[in-house]
Each structure stands twice: as structure tokens, then as C-alpha cells.
Design a protein around this motif. Sequence first.
Motif, PDB file in Angstrom:
ATOM      1  N   ASP A   1      -5.243   4.247  -4.137  1.00  0.00           N
ATOM      2  CA  ASP A   1      -6.205   3.289  -4.660  1.00  0.00           C
ATOM      3  C   ASP A   1      -5.542   1.917  -4.689  1.00  0.00           C
ATOM      4  N   SER A   2      -6.337   0.874  -4.530  1.00  0.00           N
ATOM      5  CA  SER A   2      -5.792  -0.485  -4.481  1.00  0.00           C
ATOM      6  C   SER A   2      -5.587  -1.096  -5.864  1.00  0.00           C
TER       7      SER A   2
ATOM      8  N   LYS B   1      -0.367   2.870  -4.583  1.00  0.00           N
ATOM      9  CA  LYS B   1      -1.197   1.680  -4.745  1.00  0.00           C
ATOM     10  C   LYS B   1      -1.215   0.950  -3.412  1.00  0.00           C
ATOM     11  N   ALA B   2      -2.361   1.002  -2.749  1.00  0.00           N
ATOM     12  CA  ALA B   2      -2.454   0.388  -1.421  1.00  0.00           C
ATOM     13  C   ALA B   2      -3.908   0.276  -1.011  1.00  0.00           C
ATOM     14  N   ASP B   3      -4.184  -0.628  -0.073  1.00  0.00           N
ATOM     15  CA  ASP B   3      -5.483  -0.667   0.577  1.00  0.00           C
ATOM     16  C   ASP B   3      -5.654   0.620   1.370  1.00  0.00           C
TER      17      ASP B   3
END
Length: 395
Positions: free
Chosen positions: A249-250, A276-278
Motif C-alpha cells: 500500500d502507498s 509501502k510503495a506504489d
Amino acid sequence: MVDVILKKGKEKAVLQRHPWVFSGAVERIKGKPADGYIIRLIDAKGGFMAYGFYNGQSRVAVRLLEWDEQVTVDEAWFRAKVATAVNARKELLADGSTNTCRLIFSEADYLPGLIVDKYADHLAVQVLTSGIDNNMPVIIDELQKLLSPASIFDKSDASSRGHEGLTTENKLLAGTHPPELVEVKENNITYGINIAEGQKSGFYCDQRDNRRILAHYTKGKKMLDCFSYTGGFTLNSLSNGAASVTSVDSSALAIDTLNENIRLNNFDNSKHSAIKADVNSQLRRFKDEGEKFDVIVLDPPKYAPSRSALDRASRAYKDLNRIAMLLLNEGGLLATFSCSGAMDLETFKQVLAWAALDAGKQVQFIYQFCQPEDHPVRSSFPEGEYLKGLLCRVL
């Protein structure tokens, strides 16, 4: 009472009890109603059709409430609608395995523009129309009488409020301020809900049944949960014995809350990793690294907020699903969703067929997901059926 007169030939939808009258269907207005004012809708021959909220700034000029001319839309009317909606959800909460749900679902519960979500002893509300905004004191009082909540918090931060001439709100309406994390149960799994800072009203209870259903397919499997938010699909799958789950999830807040939810449920942390990432960028990284999964969940935000955005959204859905298909082991499962009301199920299936073709894969649709009973679809308002999903076997 102010009369809003329909153009000739625009009566059909009203007679079929559809709750929206667009501004282009209005011939004229007798008087100058303020936004949110309750008006009488009159046909071209002068006959009564319905009562509704008026808003001169919105594309939906009138949101209809009541079709019986003899019924007065007053304080008692609003109290009765609130009570009916709340009482209809009692059975859902009866066995104690779940204490969070949607209590009021806008047009489906004859209160257009009002969302009320229950989180244990706390309520989060979203007010999306000027008519509901005008009547909130009565609605809040009735909710307090029916439920005695610890708090009622206003999460009316949707940009769509601007179309009704309303500003965004994020404030306490009644009771004491909710704690940073309100603990709730869904499917006997514990979640910490951040009402004040979380997305929407704090949680996505519309996926409750789908999380439980998908979990039965994940036992012993390596799973990827994309757009995981605070971990609904992740937690259900770990509870059902998934071999491992990777959540992407971002949002840093969502990832932090997800990790806290892992701790709350005493799940084996070695079986879970959160990134945590695009999502689109991370899927491409997985592809470059040769990573493979047995089950992938795609639950993206609303790509098509309107029909005009559907073509662009279809391309985005296709690309997202194409990459996911390439990351699945032979015979792997893809649980893919759209929460865009403008994207109907048949169009969504066609998009997935295009994605499979581009990925060089074959797809079998083996299950169809939908929204749960606390998000009912009113027969005269099919637009309320927004959540759709498909469980696909990818070959």
C-alpha cells in the motif's frame, strides 16, 4: 412549498422511483429555494410527483425522498428512516463475530447523501448533500437515542461535497473524541480503526464477506495483497492458514495500522511482510525480480468516478490486471475488484479478457464477488451497486 416543474417527457424515471432528477430535466422553478430545501416536484401538467431536496449548484438538481403527497417530510419522517435503517442491520451484528458495519447507505436507505458506519461503540458519518446537511441535528439526535454511541465523528471530507456548495469537514459531532485506534471485530478478527485520519470513514466494511470467502482459497498459499490498506484480505488469509502474505500500500499510516493489526491478532509475523510503495511500480519490480505468487488480490481505489472517465479507467484496470497475471504461478488465483459504479460487471469482464490476451494467459471466472447486505441495492436505483469483483483462475 416551492414547486419544481419537470419538462414534458421527463416523468418516466420519477414514476419508476429513481431518486435523481438532473438539472436538464427541470423546466422551471416557482420560487427561489435555498440549497437543501425540500420542494415539491410537479409534472408538466401540474400534477404532484414527489418531494425532494433541491440544490441549484448540483447536476442532480433534486434528490427525491417521498412519493406520497399525503406524507409530510418532517422531523418524524427523518427519524423513522434512520430507525428503519439501523434496525435492518441488527441481525448482521447479532452473533458478536462482527461489531462494525454500514448502518445507513444513502439512497438505498432513502436518505440520499448520508453514510453512517458503526465501529464498535463509535459512529462515523459522511454527509454528501446539502439536504442531509440541513437535517443533521435531527439525525444525530436520533442516532444517539437509538445507539447511545461513545462518539459521532464527521468524516465529510469528500471532494464531491463541493458540487453541493459544501466545504469538507473532519470533526467531532457528539460524545467524546474517539481514540487514535478504535478496536473492532469483523469475522472474529480484530482491527484498529483510525476514524479521524483513516481513508473514507476509517475502514472498508463493504469487503467483509469477500475477505472471508477469499480466505478459504489461501490456506497454504503464497499471497500478495495489493492496495491492502489496513489489511482486511491479509488478516483473513493469515487467519485461515496462508503460508505467507505480502501486503502493498502507498499509505504509511495504512501500513503502520496493518502492522498493529497483525500484533492485535497475535499472527505469526514471520509469515507477513508489508511494503509501502506504489502498487503499479511494485508489481513491475516483482516482475523484474522473477517473483511469483499463488494468490493475488487487487482492490484499487475508484478509477472511474463517472462514465466520462470509463475509457481511461478501463486502460488502467487492464494494465494493472495484466501485470498481476504475469506474477501468478500456473493455475494461480486472481481476486480482482472495481469499486467504480460506472464500471459494470460485463465491461469489467471484457477488460480482464483484454488483460489476459495481452499477458498471453487464459482466464476462468470461478466466483463473482459483490457488496454485502449492509450495502443494499435499491431496485429503483441500480447505481447503488458499485462493488464488483471476480475470482479468476489464470492458466
